[in-house]
Design an enzyme around this catalytic site. Structure first.
Site, PDB file in Angstrom:
ATOM      1  CD  GLU A 137      20.725   8.842   0.673  1.00  0.00           C
ATOM      2  OE1 GLU A 137      20.442   9.551   1.659  1.00  0.00           O
ATOM      3  OE2 GLU A 137      20.635   9.227  -0.511  1.00  0.00           O
ATOM      4  CD  GLU A 139      17.808  -2.116   1.860  1.00  0.00           C
ATOM      5  OE1 GLU A 139      16.922  -2.900   2.207  1.00  0.00           O
ATOM      6  OE2 GLU A 139      17.883  -1.661   0.706  1.00  0.00           O
TER       7      GLU A 139
END
Length: 189
Positions: A137, A139
């Site tokens: 989430e 990244e």
């Protein structure tokens, strides 16, 4: 000569999501007391994934401590107790969308042995198939393919400042050179 330092006591100063910091009181090999600051880290993995066109898969992502976008080989943090090979397979798929038919260990890398216990396990992957990325989430990264010889040049000139990436690019290149030389030698027999 005995070089081992003996731990007398440990005191945790910080326990975080990724790292812990402790201060150890130790005894030096000559019997004198000293102090060591230690960063505990669960370790990580990095992967040199080589395409059939002799390109390595890289990721470009913003690295907050340096306040810059860094080009590096796919990598990730281990969860405590996680199998490094399985983590490397997962990280390669999540970050690049690639899965590998061949996945070989390439040794360990100690990024900062003076104060940190992190060990990065290195892998070489070939026979790649591609699907979609499955990023975490938080990244955000771009995948880039760089020819192996260009990646070696970049490692040697400082264009790849990440230590684990430099080490694995060069190790991969030497491994493939040695493998090719052995194959040529066997053909002559």
């Amino acid at each position: 000569m005995d070089l081992e330092e003996k731990t007398i006591s440990q005191e945790y100063k910080y326990r975080g999501r990724i790292v812990n910091l402790r201060v150890d009181q130790i005894e030096l090999p000559d019997g004198k007391p000293a102090m060591r600051e230690v960063v505990e880290h669960p370790g990580g993995v990095t992967i040199a994934a080589l395409t059939d066109r002799e390109e390595l898969l890289f990721v470009r992502q913003f690295r907050y401590p340096y306040k810059e976008v860094v080009t590096e080989l796919p990598a990730g943090k281990l969860e405590y107790g996680e199998d490094p090979r399985e983590a490397a397979i997962r990280e390669l798929r999540e970050e690049t969308g690639a899965t590998a038919g061949v996945f070989e260990p390439m040794g360990n890398f100690y990024p900062s042995p003076g104060y940190c216990g992190e060990i990065i396990r290195m892998y070489f992957a070939t026979e790649l198939d591609f699907g979609g990325q499955d990023l975490d989430e938080d990244e955000f990264l771009e995948v880039e393919r760089i020819p192996l010889k260009e990646a070696v040049r970049m490692a040697m000139t400082g264009a790849l400042p990440d230590g684990k990436t430099q080490a694995l690019v060069l190790r991969t290149y030497l491994y493939l050179q040695k493998k090719a030389a052995l194959t040529d030698e066997l053909k002559k027999e």
